[in-house]
Scaffold this motif. Structure first.
Motif, short mmCIF file in Angstrom:
data_model
loop_
_atom_site.label_atom_id
_atom_site.label_comp_id
_atom_site.label_asym_id
_atom_site.label_seq_id
_atom_site.Cartn_x
_atom_site.Cartn_y
_atom_site.Cartn_z
N GLU A 30 0.83 -1.21 0.00
CA GLU A 30 0.00 0.00 0.00
C GLU A 30 0.86 1.26 0.00
O GLU A 30 0.58 2.21 -0.72
CB GLU A 30 -0.97 0.02 1.19
CG GLU A 30 -1.94 1.18 1.10
CD GLU A 30 -3.03 1.16 2.15
OE1 GLU A 30 -3.81 2.14 2.17
OE2 GLU A 30 -3.11 0.21 2.96
N THR A 52 -5.14 1.35 -5.96
CA THR A 52 -5.34 1.92 -4.63
C THR A 52 -6.33 1.07 -3.83
O THR A 52 -6.07 0.73 -2.67
CB THR A 52 -5.82 3.38 -4.73
OG1 THR A 52 -4.84 4.13 -5.45
CG2 THR A 52 -6.03 3.99 -3.36
N TYR A 56 -5.34 -1.01 -0.50
CA TYR A 56 -6.06 -0.61 0.70
C TYR A 56 -6.80 -1.82 1.29
O TYR A 56 -6.73 -2.09 2.49
CB TYR A 56 -7.04 0.51 0.35
CG TYR A 56 -7.76 1.14 1.51
CD1 TYR A 56 -7.35 2.37 2.01
CD2 TYR A 56 -8.87 0.54 2.09
CE1 TYR A 56 -8.02 2.98 3.06
CE2 TYR A 56 -9.54 1.14 3.14
CZ TYR A 56 -9.12 2.36 3.62
OH TYR A 56 -9.78 2.95 4.67
N ARG A 85 -2.48 5.64 5.91
CA ARG A 85 -3.78 6.22 5.55
C ARG A 85 -3.75 7.75 5.62
O ARG A 85 -4.48 8.43 4.90
CB ARG A 85 -4.88 5.64 6.44
CG ARG A 85 -5.01 4.12 6.33
CD ARG A 85 -5.59 3.67 5.02
NE ARG A 85 -5.40 2.29 4.69
CZ ARG A 85 -6.11 1.26 5.14
NH1 ARG A 85 -7.06 1.43 6.00
NH2 ARG A 85 -5.84 0.03 4.71
N TYR A 88 -3.20 9.71 2.31
CA TYR A 88 -4.30 9.97 1.39
C TYR A 88 -4.88 11.37 1.57
O TYR A 88 -5.44 11.94 0.63
CB TYR A 88 -5.41 8.94 1.55
CG TYR A 88 -5.01 7.54 1.12
CD1 TYR A 88 -4.82 7.23 -0.21
CD2 TYR A 88 -4.83 6.53 2.06
CE1 TYR A 88 -4.46 5.94 -0.61
CE2 TYR A 88 -4.48 5.25 1.68
CZ TYR A 88 -4.29 4.96 0.34
OH TYR A 88 -3.93 3.69 -0.04
#
Length: 119
Positions: A30, A52, A56, A85, A88
């Motif tokens: 990731e 993605t 994820y 995360r 993002y």
């Protein structure tokens, strides 16, 4: 000798080792997708979205296994996912954020090793 024939402690050790390694591989994957995404390496939006979502989802699935098990390197795993995360939501990812990710990854590896050593 099949896994089902191994002593219980060794079977549990191997299962945990595989779970911890699967999680680490998923987070590495990731993070790589995030890196290449930020570098502009994915020019096709459908390809970008597919990569993605797959990365994820793989990370989340691997984290779910650790979450259900409880204990072990779960705290460090959640922190590592949190670092990834957060990428993002950033318009630009500063070098310090990548360094923090690497440090979180290192803490996870250390915690996983300590958990396995306890078997």
């Amino acid at each position: 000798m099949e896994v089902s024939e191994l002593p219980y402690d060794l079977t549990i050790y191997l299962a945990h080792r595989d779970d911890y390694a699967d999680f680490l591989t998923a987070t590495d994957e990731e993070a790589s997708v995030v890196w290449h995404r930020r570098q502009g390496d994915y020019t096709d939006k459908a390809d970008l979205l597919e990569r993605t979502e797959a990365a994820y989802g793989r990370t989340q699935a691997a984290l779910n296994v650790l979450d259900i098990e409880g204990g072990g390197p779960l705290t460090e795993a959640k922190a590592l996912v949190g670092r990834i995360r957060s990428f993002y939501d950033m318009d630009e990812i500063p070098d310090s954020a990548w360094e923090e990710y690497k440090a979180a990854r290192s803490r996870y590896v250390t915690a996983a090793r300590e958990s396995l050593a306890a078997h």
